[in-house]
Design a protein around this motif. Structure first.
Motif, PDB file in Angstrom:
ATOM      1  N   GLU A   6       0.814  -1.110   0.083  1.00 44.42           N
ATOM      2  CA  GLU A   6      -0.113  -0.096  -0.017  1.00 44.42           C
ATOM      3  C   GLU A   6       0.729   1.236  -0.016  1.00 44.42           C
ATOM      4  N   ARG A   7       1.843   1.164   0.626  1.00 47.31           N
ATOM      5  CA  ARG A   7       2.954   2.262   0.794  1.00 47.31           C
ATOM      6  C   ARG A   7       3.614   2.568  -0.522  1.00 47.31           C
ATOM      7  N   VAL A   8       4.113   1.466  -0.965  1.00 45.23           N
ATOM      8  CA  VAL A   8       4.964   1.698  -2.258  1.00 45.23           C
ATOM      9  C   VAL A   8       4.250   1.958  -3.336  1.00 45.23           C
ATOM     10  N   PHE A   9       2.902   1.257  -3.675  1.00 44.99           N
ATOM     11  CA  PHE A   9       2.113   1.270  -5.041  1.00 44.99           C
ATOM     12  C   PHE A   9       1.006   2.178  -4.704  1.00 44.99           C
ATOM     13  N   GLY A  10       0.721   2.726  -3.472  1.00 44.50           N
ATOM     14  CA  GLY A  10      -0.590   3.696  -3.449  1.00 44.50           C
ATOM     15  C   GLY A  10      -1.881   2.813  -3.353  1.00 44.50           C
ATOM     16  N   ASN A  11      -2.109   1.696  -3.737  1.00 39.89           N
ATOM     17  CA  ASN A  11      -3.242   0.819  -3.587  1.00 39.89           C
ATOM     18  C   ASN A  11      -2.642  -0.659  -3.504  1.00 39.89           C
ATOM     19  N   ALA A  12      -3.496  -1.534  -2.695  1.00 35.11           N
ATOM     20  CA  ALA A  12      -3.059  -2.921  -2.645  1.00 35.11           C
ATOM     21  C   ALA A  12      -4.430  -3.420  -1.961  1.00 35.11           C
ATOM     22  N   ALA A  13      -4.845  -4.495  -2.462  1.00 37.88           N
ATOM     23  CA  ALA A  13      -5.779  -5.318  -1.951  1.00 37.88           C
ATOM     24  C   ALA A  13      -5.243  -6.709  -1.226  1.00 37.88           C
ATOM     25  N   SER A  14      -5.929  -7.241  -0.149  1.00 38.02           N
ATOM     26  CA  SER A  14      -5.452  -8.478   0.485  1.00 38.02           C
ATOM     27  C   SER A  14      -6.610  -9.225   0.478  1.00 38.02           C
ATOM     28  N   ASP A  65      -2.833 -13.317  -2.101  1.00 42.16           N
ATOM     29  CA  ASP A  65      -2.379 -12.613  -0.914  1.00 42.16           C
ATOM     30  C   ASP A  65      -2.321 -11.156  -1.135  1.00 42.16           C
ATOM     31  N   ILE A  66      -1.857 -10.743  -2.050  1.00 41.75           N
ATOM     32  CA  ILE A  66      -1.799  -9.285  -2.546  1.00 41.75           C
ATOM     33  C   ILE A  66      -1.936  -9.092  -3.921  1.00 41.75           C
ATOM     34  N   SER A  67      -3.004  -8.047  -4.145  1.00 39.60           N
ATOM     35  CA  SER A  67      -3.102  -7.712  -5.561  1.00 39.60           C
ATOM     36  C   SER A  67      -3.001  -6.267  -5.607  1.00 39.60           C
ATOM     37  N   VAL A  68      -2.320  -5.697  -6.801  1.00 42.09           N
ATOM     38  CA  VAL A  68      -2.402  -4.312  -7.116  1.00 42.09           C
ATOM     39  C   VAL A  68      -2.645  -3.938  -8.300  1.00 42.09           C
ATOM     40  N   ASP A  69      -3.453  -2.948  -8.584  1.00 34.04           N
ATOM     41  CA  ASP A  69      -3.923  -2.475 -10.065  1.00 34.04           C
ATOM     42  C   ASP A  69      -2.903  -1.561 -10.456  1.00 34.04           C
ATOM     43  N   LEU A  70      -2.265  -1.788 -11.434  1.00 35.38           N
ATOM     44  CA  LEU A  70      -1.436  -1.044 -12.293  1.00 35.38           C
ATOM     45  C   LEU A  70      -2.054  -0.274 -13.431  1.00 35.38           C
ATOM     46  N   ALA A  71      -1.051   0.351 -14.136  1.00 41.42           N
ATOM     47  CA  ALA A  71      -1.772   1.196 -15.306  1.00 41.42           C
ATOM     48  C   ALA A  71      -2.469   0.563 -16.409  1.00 41.42           C
ATOM     49  N   HIS A  72      -3.313   1.010 -17.121  1.00 45.55           N
ATOM     50  CA  HIS A  72      -3.733   0.285 -18.246  1.00 45.55           C
ATOM     51  C   HIS A  72      -4.576  -1.011 -18.042  1.00 45.55           C
ATOM     52  N   GLY A  73      -5.097  -1.059 -16.687  1.00 45.78           N
ATOM     53  CA  GLY A  73      -5.899  -2.189 -16.418  1.00 45.78           C
ATOM     54  C   GLY A  73      -5.298  -3.556 -16.152  1.00 45.78           C
ATOM     55  N   GLN A  74      -3.707  -3.424 -16.203  1.00 40.43           N
ATOM     56  CA  GLN A  74      -3.240  -4.655 -15.804  1.00 40.43           C
ATOM     57  C   GLN A  74      -3.049  -4.638 -14.137  1.00 40.43           C
ATOM     58  N   LYS A  75      -3.096  -6.058 -13.889  1.00 39.59           N
ATOM     59  CA  LYS A  75      -2.984  -6.397 -12.220  1.00 39.59           C
ATOM     60  C   LYS A  75      -1.735  -7.023 -12.061  1.00 39.59           C
ATOM     61  N   GLY A 120      11.620  -3.066   1.968  1.00 35.44           N
ATOM     62  CA  GLY A 120      12.617  -3.335   1.043  1.00 35.44           C
ATOM     63  C   GLY A 120      12.377  -4.309  -0.098  1.00 35.44           C
ATOM     64  N   THR A 121      11.539  -5.413   0.198  1.00 36.55           N
ATOM     65  CA  THR A 121      11.286  -6.322  -0.645  1.00 36.55           C
ATOM     66  C   THR A 121       9.984  -5.869  -1.817  1.00 36.55           C
ATOM     67  N   ILE A 122       9.145  -5.171  -1.197  1.00 36.65           N
ATOM     68  CA  ILE A 122       8.108  -4.486  -2.153  1.00 36.65           C
ATOM     69  C   ILE A 122       8.689  -3.701  -2.894  1.00 36.65           C
ATOM     70  N   ALA A 123       9.701  -2.779  -2.606  1.00 36.59           N
ATOM     71  CA  ALA A 123      10.494  -1.645  -3.376  1.00 36.59           C
ATOM     72  C   ALA A 123      11.189  -2.665  -4.556  1.00 36.59           C
ATOM     73  N   ARG A 124      11.802  -3.666  -4.299  1.00 38.85           N
ATOM     74  CA  ARG A 124      12.580  -4.497  -5.456  1.00 38.85           C
ATOM     75  C   ARG A 124      11.225  -4.944  -6.273  1.00 38.85           C
ATOM     76  N   VAL A 125      10.194  -5.491  -5.841  1.00 41.62           N
ATOM     77  CA  VAL A 125       9.203  -5.782  -6.660  1.00 41.62           C
ATOM     78  C   VAL A 125       8.696  -4.593  -7.488  1.00 41.62           C
ATOM     79  N   LYS A 126       8.624  -3.537  -7.179  1.00 40.85           N
ATOM     80  CA  LYS A 126       8.134  -2.358  -8.017  1.00 40.85           C
ATOM     81  C   LYS A 126       9.302  -2.186  -8.914  1.00 40.85           C
ATOM     82  N   GLN A 127      10.423  -2.221  -8.601  1.00 44.04           N
ATOM     83  CA  GLN A 127      11.436  -1.945  -9.668  1.00 44.04           C
ATOM     84  C   GLN A 127      11.625  -3.132 -10.813  1.00 44.04           C
ATOM     85  N   TRP A 128      11.079  -4.238 -10.424  1.00 44.47           N
ATOM     86  CA  TRP A 128      10.813  -5.178 -11.469  1.00 44.47           C
ATOM     87  C   TRP A 128       9.689  -4.857 -12.171  1.00 44.47           C
TER      88      TRP A 128
END
Length: 606
Positions: free
Chosen positions: A488-496, A514-524, A588-596
């Motif tokens: 939630e902190r890194v992406f701004g939105n996250a569902a559990s 476990d965790i789902s994040v809505d990305l741009a252009h409708g991708q999840k 730190g882990t979720i920050a690495r996920v965002k970079q990927w």
């Protein structure tokens, strides 16, 4: 092995020989007595109970059978005093002590009486209601009867003891506060890899595995491989030993031998033969007759800045002027404090109360935290102003504001998110309690998300990570909740725990993720946390779930706890990160996920 649980265990017998009654409390290693024998113990200490017994560490109201003074004492304290043959009643004890002190002083004893008004003002200033003197007249060191305004404890104290305040108001300094609000609930360790210490250059990445690098702590007793940056020697040594003093088995003996040889040479070298020492020599002795090293009196030197230290010639040659070194350190700290007022040691909270006007030209950065000179302070919350030395501010009760009686290191200061849920129905504010302190009442909390949710729980429970019982997420481990909060902190939105459905799914009609994040252009983006215990035999299920999610067009990231093996998936929209249960790092882990994710989105747009 006994199968009796603690709840069904038989009562502990009274420790008094031949007593058939059960003890009034349970203990693992100490004596425990029945209520009748507890009363007998108090009477041996010349006390009679005025309240029911609760537990040995609880304050219990008693009356002295000798002087009649009513005061609160703990059973443990009475047992201790009985064993030493000393009276439990502090009124009796201090009366005898004060009289003995005056007898020793004789004609020099202070016999000026303390007036009722003086004693009352002193007690009220330090948080007590004044009941009255316990001697007539009341002289120096005689006890006074007081009641704490905060916990209600009655005590017999001298004027000097009253000045310290009730022990319920003691606010010990803690370098680190704990709460899941600011960090995961799981225990945090100081990791070697995050220390920034020079010994990191000695770590042998070629021999040690990646898991050791990610998990080893600063005080680890395990042996790992090191490589000397000077000679390249590889050797095994405990982490804690290398963190303390990094030494190479080959280089260190050579260095010590060279140092000893140089020292021996200096024992026969006069000061006059060393230009640096001769230039600073200010001693009465002839420098041609004084050796640089060896035993002898301290010598006087004059440094270029005009200081005149007294130390051995060898010490001056190696370290220079101690006054100049201290001044350099002070300048560095003052320069750092211009950016961070707390850097000099006062602490951020005390530094934030430095009065902006009344201290004149004195700068906060130049004030020592141990200074006993009174300075002006102002609380930005209430606006109250007062004078007090920095040394007094950070000991004893450690008050944030002496008028409001708020404290330093309070819940409101460290964790405003928790303080926002502190109910106004509580008898004190969140500025009056420590994050993990004990209170005579069970605090009431109001849910920030749903104000109709009101519950009661201790400060320790909230600081340990408990939240609103009606909003609590069920079926999730704490580490999953921590990673969800990080997402939630890194992406701004996250569902559990979201349920996903798609026509492309072949194994199941729906998957709980476990965790789902809505990305741009409708991708999840789907993030799955695979604990090593629960997923040890679920490799096939994890594989099928991942393939279904990928077939639906989702990006899939699996956080797999070491030592779980990697899944046999090599698709572009899938990746795995190895995590370690001993040292979780959700942010730190979720920050690495965002970079990927950002890298994947960039590749997809090319």
């Amino acid at each position: 092995m006994s199968s009796i649980s603690p709840r069904t265990a038989p009562p502990q017998p009274c420790s008094e020989p031949s007593c058939p009654q059960p003890a009034a409390f349970r203990t693992r290693s100490r004596a425990a007595w029945c209520d009748a024998h507890i009363t007998a113990i108090l009477r041996r200490g010349d006390l009679e109970p005025l309240e029911p017994f609760v537990k040995p560490t609880a304050w219990r109201l008693t009356r002295c059978l000798v002087c009649g003074c009513e005061a609160h004492y703990r059973l443990e304290y009475t047992v201790e005093k009985n064993a030493s043959g000393e009276a439990t009643c502090r009124a009796c004890y201090w009366k005898r002590w004060a009289q003995g002190s005056r007898d020793l002083k004789g004609a020099y004893a202070n016999l000026a009486p303390i007036t009722f008004a003086e004693a009352r003002e002193h007690a009220e200033k330090n948080g007590y209601d004044y009941i009255g003197p316990l001697t007539d007249p009341s002289l120096e060191d005689d006890p006074h009867h007081v009641r704490c305004r905060f916990c209600g404890r009655l005590s017999a104290d001298r004027m000097g003891d009253i000045a310290f305040g009730c022990r319920c108001q003691t606010n010990p300094r803690r370098d680190q506060q704990t709460s899941r609000v600011s960090q995961p609930k799981t225990k945090q360790r100081d990791l070697l890899k995050d220390s920034g210490l020079p010994v990191l250059d000695w770590w042998d990445h070629g021999t040690n595995d990646a898991a050791a690098w990610e998990t080893v702590g600063l005080r680890a007793l395990r042996e790992v491989s090191w490589c000397c940056p000077d000679c390249g020697l590889q050797f095994l040594k405990r982490v804690i030993d290398m963190v303390t003093i990094p030494e190479c088995p080959d280089c260190e003996p050579k260095r010590r031998a060279a140092w000893n040889a140089e020292y021996e040479r200096y024992t026969v070298t006069p000061v006059a033969d060393v230009p640096e020492l001769l230039a600073a020599w200010a001693d009465d002795a002839d420098p041609r007759t004084v050796s640089v090293a060896g035993s002898g009196p301290l010598r006087r030197f004059r440094c270029p800045q005009g200081h005149h230290p007294r130390l051995s010639p060898h010490k001056y040659l190696q370290s220079g002027c101690p006054s100049c070194r201290g001044q350099d350190t002070r300048i560095e700290r003052i320069l750092g404090a211009e950016l961070d007022p707390a850097a000099f040691g006062l602490g951020a909270e005390i530094a934030s109360q430095w009065h902006p006007v009344k201290n004149g030209t004195v700068k906060l950065a130049a004030v020592s935290p141990g200074s006993r000179k009174a300075r002006w302070w102002q609380d930005p919350n209430c606006g109250h102003e007062w004078q007090e030395s920095p040394a007094e501010r950070d000991k004893g009760q450690r008050l944030r504001c002496p008028v409001c009686r708020t404290i330093l290191d309070s819940l409101a200061h460290h964790f405003p998110e928790l303080a926002a849920e502190w109910s106004s129905a509580n008898p004190v504010s969140a500025w009056h309690v420590r994050p993990t302190g004990q209170t005579p009442f069970v605090p009431t909390w109001v849910c920030a998300a749903s104000p109709e949710h009101v519950w009661q729980v201790s400060l320790a429970s909230r600081s340990a990570g408990s939240g609103c019982p009606e909003c609590r997420e069920h079926g999730k481990s704490q580490v999953e909740l921590d990673h969800h909060a990080a997402a939630e902190r890194v992406f701004g939105n996250a569902a559990s725990g979201q349920s996903l459905r798609h026509d492309a799914f072949t194994r199941r009609a729906a998957w709980l993720v476990d965790i789902s994040v809505d990305l741009a252009h409708g991708q999840k983006l789907v993030i799955e946390y695979d604990g090593s215990y629960w997923h040890a035999d679920k490799g096939d299920l994890d594989l099928e779930k991942s393939r279904d999610l990928l077939a639906a067009g989702h990006l899939v990231v699996r956080l797999r706890e070491h030592p779980l093996p990697a899944l046999a998936i090599s698709e572009l929209g899938y990746t795995e990160f190895v995590v370690y249960s001993a040292v979780p790092d959700p942010d730190g882990t979720i920050a690495r996920v965002k970079q990927w994710v950002l890298g994947h989105m960039t590749l997809g747009s090319e």
